[in-house]
Design a protein around this motif. Structure first.
Motif, PDB file in Angstrom:
ATOM      1  N   ASP A 141       0.811  -1.218   0.000  1.00  0.00           N
ATOM      2  CA  ASP A 141       0.000   0.000   0.000  1.00  0.00           C
ATOM      3  C   ASP A 141       0.845   1.268   0.000  1.00  0.00           C
ATOM      4  OD1 ASP A 141      -2.380  -1.469   0.068  1.00  0.00           O
ATOM      5  OD2 ASP A 141      -2.316  -1.621   2.248  1.00  0.00           O
ATOM      6  N   ASN A 142       2.049   1.195   0.573  1.00  0.00           N
ATOM      7  CA  ASN A 142       2.841   2.427   0.709  1.00  0.00           C
ATOM      8  C   ASN A 142       4.173   2.402  -0.025  1.00  0.00           C
ATOM      9  OD1 ASN A 142       4.799   1.067   2.336  1.00  0.00           O
ATOM     10  ND2 ASN A 142       3.629   1.485   4.189  1.00  0.00           N
ATOM     11  N   CYS A 143       4.511   1.293  -0.683  1.00  0.00           N
ATOM     12  CA  CYS A 143       5.861   1.163  -1.251  1.00  0.00           C
ATOM     13  C   CYS A 143       6.141   2.200  -2.339  1.00  0.00           C
ATOM     14  CB  CYS A 143       6.102  -0.252  -1.776  1.00  0.00           C
ATOM     15  SG  CYS A 143       4.948  -0.800  -3.057  1.00  0.00           S
ATOM     16  N   LEU A 144       5.159   2.523  -3.171  1.00  0.00           N
ATOM     17  CA  LEU A 144       5.391   3.527  -4.216  1.00  0.00           C
ATOM     18  C   LEU A 144       5.573   4.907  -3.606  1.00  0.00           C
ATOM     19  CD1 LEU A 144       2.796   2.323  -6.879  1.00  0.00           C
ATOM     20  CD2 LEU A 144       5.272   1.952  -6.882  1.00  0.00           C
ATOM     21  N   LEU A 145       4.785   5.213  -2.573  1.00  0.00           N
ATOM     22  CA  LEU A 145       4.947   6.483  -1.862  1.00  0.00           C
ATOM     23  C   LEU A 145       6.313   6.554  -1.192  1.00  0.00           C
ATOM     24  CD1 LEU A 145       3.766   9.139  -0.734  1.00  0.00           C
ATOM     25  CD2 LEU A 145       2.858   7.794   1.180  1.00  0.00           C
ATOM     26  N   MET A 146       6.715   5.484  -0.524  1.00  0.00           N
ATOM     27  CA  MET A 146       8.035   5.429   0.123  1.00  0.00           C
ATOM     28  C   MET A 146       9.141   5.643  -0.907  1.00  0.00           C
ATOM     29  SD  MET A 146       8.233   4.227   3.537  1.00  0.00           S
ATOM     30  CE  MET A 146       7.294   3.230   4.692  1.00  0.00           C
ATOM     31  N   TYR A 147       9.031   4.937  -2.020  1.00  0.00           N
ATOM     32  CA  TYR A 147      10.060   4.979  -3.068  1.00  0.00           C
ATOM     33  C   TYR A 147      10.210   6.394  -3.618  1.00  0.00           C
ATOM     34  CZ  TYR A 147      12.256   3.710  -7.569  1.00  0.00           C
ATOM     35  OH  TYR A 147      13.089   3.607  -8.658  1.00  0.00           O
ATOM     36  N   HIS A 148       9.087   7.004  -3.977  1.00  0.00           N
ATOM     37  CA  HIS A 148       9.125   8.336  -4.581  1.00  0.00           C
ATOM     38  C   HIS A 148       9.601   9.387  -3.576  1.00  0.00           C
ATOM     39  CE1 HIS A 148       6.872  11.551  -7.177  1.00  0.00           C
ATOM     40  NE2 HIS A 148       8.187  11.660  -7.256  1.00  0.00           N
ATOM     41  N   THR A 149       9.069   9.328  -2.349  1.00  0.00           N
ATOM     42  CA  THR A 149       9.429  10.335  -1.350  1.00  0.00           C
ATOM     43  C   THR A 149      10.887  10.206  -0.914  1.00  0.00           C
ATOM     44  OG1 THR A 149       7.142  10.202  -0.549  1.00  0.00           O
ATOM     45  CG2 THR A 149       8.709  11.389   0.823  1.00  0.00           C
ATOM     46  N   ALA A 150      11.345   8.957  -0.738  1.00  0.00           N
ATOM     47  CA  ALA A 150      12.754   8.746  -0.374  1.00  0.00           C
ATOM     48  C   ALA A 150      13.684   9.251  -1.469  1.00  0.00           C
ATOM     49  CB  ALA A 150      13.002   7.274  -0.098  1.00  0.00           C
ATOM     50  N   GLU A 191      16.500   2.465  -1.645  1.00  0.00           N
ATOM     51  CA  GLU A 191      16.913   1.173  -2.189  1.00  0.00           C
ATOM     52  C   GLU A 191      15.996   0.047  -1.723  1.00  0.00           C
ATOM     53  OE1 GLU A 191      20.938   1.002  -0.867  1.00  0.00           O
ATOM     54  OE2 GLU A 191      21.722   2.055  -2.640  1.00  0.00           O
ATOM     55  N   SER A 192      15.618   0.071  -0.440  1.00  0.00           N
ATOM     56  CA  SER A 192      14.742  -0.975   0.088  1.00  0.00           C
ATOM     57  C   SER A 192      13.366  -0.921  -0.566  1.00  0.00           C
ATOM     58  CB  SER A 192      14.612  -0.837   1.607  1.00  0.00           C
ATOM     59  OG  SER A 192      15.852  -1.028   2.249  1.00  0.00           O
ATOM     60  N   ALA A 193      12.817   0.279  -0.719  1.00  0.00           N
ATOM     61  CA  ALA A 193      11.508   0.423  -1.347  1.00  0.00           C
ATOM     62  C   ALA A 193      11.555   0.012  -2.816  1.00  0.00           C
ATOM     63  CB  ALA A 193      11.018   1.862  -1.208  1.00  0.00           C
ATOM     64  N   ALA A 194      12.647   0.352  -3.499  1.00  0.00           N
ATOM     65  CA  ALA A 194      12.791  -0.030  -4.905  1.00  0.00           C
ATOM     66  C   ALA A 194      12.795  -1.549  -5.066  1.00  0.00           C
ATOM     67  CB  ALA A 194      14.071   0.571  -5.482  1.00  0.00           C
ATOM     68  N   LEU A 195      13.518  -2.246  -4.191  1.00  0.00           N
ATOM     69  CA  LEU A 195      13.556  -3.704  -4.257  1.00  0.00           C
ATOM     70  C   LEU A 195      12.190  -4.308  -3.947  1.00  0.00           C
ATOM     71  CD1 LEU A 195      17.017  -4.366  -2.551  1.00  0.00           C
ATOM     72  CD2 LEU A 195      16.443  -4.721  -4.961  1.00  0.00           C
ATOM     73  N   PHE A 196      11.471  -3.716  -2.992  1.00  0.00           N
ATOM     74  CA  PHE A 196      10.129  -4.207  -2.680  1.00  0.00           C
ATOM     75  C   PHE A 196       9.208  -4.046  -3.889  1.00  0.00           C
ATOM     76  CE2 PHE A 196       5.865  -4.231  -1.071  1.00  0.00           C
ATOM     77  CZ  PHE A 196       5.879  -5.110  -0.004  1.00  0.00           C
ATOM     78  N   VAL A 197       9.272  -2.875  -4.512  1.00  0.00           N
ATOM     79  CA  VAL A 197       8.459  -2.635  -5.709  1.00  0.00           C
ATOM     80  C   VAL A 197       8.822  -3.636  -6.805  1.00  0.00           C
ATOM     81  CG1 VAL A 197       7.943  -0.996  -7.556  1.00  0.00           C
ATOM     82  CG2 VAL A 197       8.101  -0.203  -5.192  1.00  0.00           C
ATOM     83  N   ARG A 198      10.122  -3.900  -6.956  1.00  0.00           N
ATOM     84  CA  ARG A 198      10.545  -4.847  -7.997  1.00  0.00           C
ATOM     85  C   ARG A 198       9.993  -6.242  -7.740  1.00  0.00           C
ATOM     86  NH1 ARG A 198      10.543  -7.198 -11.653  1.00  0.00           N
ATOM     87  NH2 ARG A 198      12.112  -7.710 -13.205  1.00  0.00           N
ATOM     88  N   ASP A 199       9.985  -6.654  -6.476  1.00  0.00           N
ATOM     89  CA  ASP A 199       9.480  -7.990  -6.161  1.00  0.00           C
ATOM     90  C   ASP A 199       7.983  -8.118  -6.421  1.00  0.00           C
ATOM     91  OD1 ASP A 199      11.937  -8.979  -5.456  1.00  0.00           O
ATOM     92  OD2 ASP A 199      11.670  -8.732  -3.302  1.00  0.00           O
TER      93      ASP A 199
END
Length: 500
Positions: free
Chosen positions: A128-137, A147-155
């Motif tokens: 629910d929040n990984c794209l928000l985390m990725y963009h904001t980070a 990096e952690s959010a990007a890997l989560f999104v990739r998975d």
């Protein structure tokens, strides 16, 4: 209150501060506290706690600047809400966060350089929040979280691809260039001699496009996975303990597979040899938990420092145990132990204190926890069915935030122990047995079957984990060696023969 986050409604007028300084010398107690103003809010905080956990305040207090001697410090962070989240985390809380709190907390973590807050944000990444985390980070330059959010999104990219179109093009390209986690399984194998090499002694990965298992690497000749501990740490596969044959002679070397170089190496064994042990990676170290030696069940636990190749004893388990079920959630390590009669206890290992702490107990008639799976702030305890019916499993969920148990509705098929080998990736959990590999979607009150693939054609115990296979390794695996494919589907007639 010392260390608290009391809010006041005073002004930060310099005249008030100067008056106090001119008439009163600060007491020892006063010097341990500091007032921090953030917008309209004023916090009275423990100075040493801020210095310990916040790089910004550490630099300020050690700089000798005028601000570090004043009674009140004014912060220029965007909002008090992010600072409040930071204070809660510093004081040991693990709050689940709304979208607005996430944005403010990321800005605060980036501005004040609070490592604990960055780690907590990483721990609560979800679909629910990984794209928000990725963009904001990315926006605020919080690299570890990015990096952690990007890997989560990739998975989870197959499920998130449409939603990800809202991201800037460069962030989409970065995600697509990353390597997703791959489901990896190794069966129970004893060592063999070179002339009689067993070509079933392999570590295999799941090709989800072809829905089939393929060979990643062969085990070293003198390695054993029979009654061993197997885990992944920092994208490397480790094997500790185990036995050579029916004599239960314990293997006295550890084995490590580095997927980036496709090589095996050995390392020292624990000070106490053992089998039927549990191996887990936690906070950068390996832990081997319990197990047996010479038919005696043990409570000892050892920690392995990879950098120095050294073992040391950690706190003993509350009682002797073998093949201990364990899981990691929110950067915390949990195990479950049986305590007759009918009770399953969950303990947390607190590394900073080197102690096992009882978290909760579940009592169910003639049923005990055999596997534990973590997802977000939930621990899923997989139990045998009523009257030790191992063909059907029941499940209970313990929420770490609320401290409440919830019984999952229905029963789950557990033919050949599938649910005792579960691994979570994103919002999915993978289970495997000889008949089928099943991917479940983890939902609020159930696991919903999402996809079914070929089973893993092996007898005996299985160890499952996740590895990120480098792209060059994937290409090599698909090439041919002297006209013969390096691997092929394990269930095809041209590949390894399996005995039912």
């Amino acid at each position: 209150m010392t260390g608290g986050n009391l809010m006041e409604t005073s002004s930060c007028a310099g005249s008030e501060v100067d008056a106090r300084k001119s008439h009163h010398q600060p007491t020892a107690s006063a010097r341990t506290m500091v007032k921090v103003r953030c917008g309209e809010s004023l916090f009275t905080l423990d100075r040493s706690l801020l210095e310990q956990h916040c790089e910004y305040f550490r630099a300020l207090f050690q700089s000798g600047m005028r601000e570090c001697t004043e009674d009140e410090i004014c912060l220029q962070v965007p909002s008090a809400r992010g600072f409040l989240v930071a204070l809660r985390v510093i004081h040991g809380e693990r709050p689940m966060l709304s979208a607005d709190e996430i944005v403010d907390a990321i800005q605060c973590a980036a501005f004040l350089q609070i490592e604990l807050l960055t780690e907590h944000l990483t721990d609560v990444i979800d679909s629910d929040n990984c794209l928000l985390m990725y963009h904001t980070a990315a926006t605020f330059g919080l690299l570890k979280l990015f990096e952690s959010a990007a890997l989560f999104v990739r998975d989870m990219y197959a499920d998130l691809k449409e939603d990800a179109k809202c991201l800037p093009e460069d962030l989409i390209e970065y995600v697509e260039c990353l390597v997703p986690s791959t489901y990896v399984t190794v069966g129970s194998h004893s060592p063999t001699i070179k002339l009689l090499q067993d070509f079933m002694r392999t570590v295999c990965y799941l090709d989800e496009d072809e829905k089939d298992w393929k060979v990643l690497t062969h085990l070293p000749l003198n390695a054993s996975t029979t009654m061993a501990g197997v885990t992944v740490l920092d994208n490397k596969l480790y094997i500790v303990g185990g036995v050579y044959d029916i004599s239960n002679k314990v293997v006295d070397s550890g084995f490590c597979y580095d997927v980036s170089t496709d090589t095996w190496s050995t390392f020292s064994s624990p000070q106490q040899l053992r089998y039927n042990c549990t191996l887990v990676g936690h906070v950068g170290d390996l832990y081997v938990i319990g197990g047996e030696f010479e038919k005696t069940v043990m409570s000892s636990v050892e920690r392995y420092k990879v950098s120095s190749d050294t073992w040391s004893f950690a706190a003993h388990l509350p009682r002797p145990a073998s093949t201990v079920a364990c899981a990691k959630a929110m950067r915390r390590l949990f195990i479950c132990l049986w305590k007759p009669k009918d009770a399953t206890e969950i303990y947390e290992y607190v590394a900073s204190k080197d102690e096992w702490v009882l978290i909760t107990k579940l009592v169910r008639h003639q049923s005990y926890g055999h596997c534990m799976v973590a997802h977000r702030d939930n621990l899923y305890l997989v139990r045998n069915g009523p009257s030790d019916d191992f063909l059907r499993c029941v499940m209970d969920c313990y929420n770490l935030t609320s401290g409440q148990w919830t019984a999952m509705p229905g029963q789950y098929e557990n033919s050949k122990g599938a649910l005792f080998t579960a691994v979570v990736r994103g919002n999915s959990v993978f289970t495997v047995n000889r008949r089928a590999t099943v991917e479940y979607a983890i939902e609020d009150n159930k696991w919903r079957t999402k996809k079914q693939m070929t089973g893993f054609p092996r007898v005996g115990s299985m160890w499952t984990s996740l590895l990120r296979l480098p792209k060059q390794s994937r290409l090599l695996l698909q090439k041919k060696d002297n006209g013969v494919e390096i691997f092929s589907g394990l269930n095809s007639s041209a590949s390894v023969h399996c005995v039912d």
